[in-house]
Design an enzyme around this catalytic site. Structure first.
Site, PDB file in Angstrom:
ATOM      1  NE  ARG A 116      -3.858   0.454   1.032  1.00 49.04           N
ATOM      2  CZ  ARG A 116      -4.919   0.307   1.817  1.00 49.04           C
ATOM      3  NH1 ARG A 116      -5.375  -0.884   2.074  1.00 49.04           N
ATOM      4  NH2 ARG A 116      -5.539   1.344   2.334  1.00 49.04           N
ATOM      5  NE  ARG A 161     -19.983  -1.014  -1.021  1.00 47.71           N
ATOM      6  CZ  ARG A 161     -18.786  -1.528  -0.785  1.00 47.71           C
ATOM      7  NH1 ARG A 161     -18.556  -2.804  -1.000  1.00 47.71           N
ATOM      8  NH2 ARG A 161     -17.825  -0.766  -0.348  1.00 47.71           N
TER       9      ARG A 161
END
Ligand SMILES: [Zn+2]
Length: 222
Positions: A100, A164
């Site tokens: 990341r 969502r």
């Protein structure tokens, strides 16, 4: 590294020398789908960092809490876990969800052949994600490029599809900002190592997949 052997994969569909690939891209770039397709095509394993962490969280309450709070876990936890799993992939892997940041990239310490970056404009991500629907039961995701066969129903389990809450333009924009800040540095890191392959991630999944295969194809022998 034996180039001849590596070259065979597009012809025979199976790689003899393990290909070790990292795939990166923002949410909504189709990363999970492409990673699956690539793993199948090359006969290598799809290692999904998120799945590994969720698996680990089932045995560790502290990690579960951190994940539930949406925290980024420290590299001392993430990287050894990823490494251990990659080492078991003797036929190669496509790694998704790590590294990341540059610190994680440096810690990884495993040979990588290609880093695929699925390039897609923010505008397109926002468009894709805000039109996205998810199955409330099995979590399968549908969108404009992959609509369900029956409107509002999951292809896999027949349950109801819903929008969502965290897929609204404002939240998506914030997530993208964080993503770009982190990822730009990781991309530069791999660019310096000449491993970065930027792939246009717009269009249908099959079209994107063709571009990926082209990007990792070894140069033709004279
Ligand atoms: Zn479902």
């Amino acid at each position: 590294m034996n180039i001849l052997k590596k070259q065979s994969f597009l012809g025979s569909q199976r790689s003899e020398t393990p290909l070790q690939i990292i795939i990166m891209g923002p949410q909504g770039s189709g990363k999970g789908t492409q990673a699956e397709m690539l793993a199948r095509e090359l006969g290598i394993r799809h290692v999904c960092t998120g799945d590994l962490l969720r698996e680990m969280a089932q045995k560790d309450a502290k990690i579960k809490e951190a994940i539930d709070r949406g925290e980024l876990l420290p590299p001392e936890i993430v990287i050894p876990l990823v490494r251990k799993n990659l080492m078991e992939c003797r036929k190669g892997f496509v790694l998704d969800g790590a590294p990341r940041n540059t610190e994680q990239a440096q810690m990884l310490g495993i040979h990588i052949d290609h880093v695929i970056y699925l390039d897609i404009p923010d505008k397109k991500v926002i468009e894709r994600l805000s039109s996205r629907l998810q199955c409330m039961e099995c979590r399968a995701i549908y969108g404009k490029d992959m609509p369900p066969k029956v409107q509002g129903k999951c292809d896999k389990c027949g349950s109801e599809l819903r929008h969502r809450d965290d897929d609204n333009p404002e939240t998506i924009r914030k997530r993208l900002k964080v993503f770009h800040e982190e990822t730009e540095k990781v991309m530069k890191y791999y660019e310096r190592k000449r491993l970065l392959r930027k792939v246009d991630a717009s269009g249908k999944p099959e079209e994107v997949f063709e571009r990926i295969l082209k990007a990792i194809k070894p140069p033709a022998r004279l």
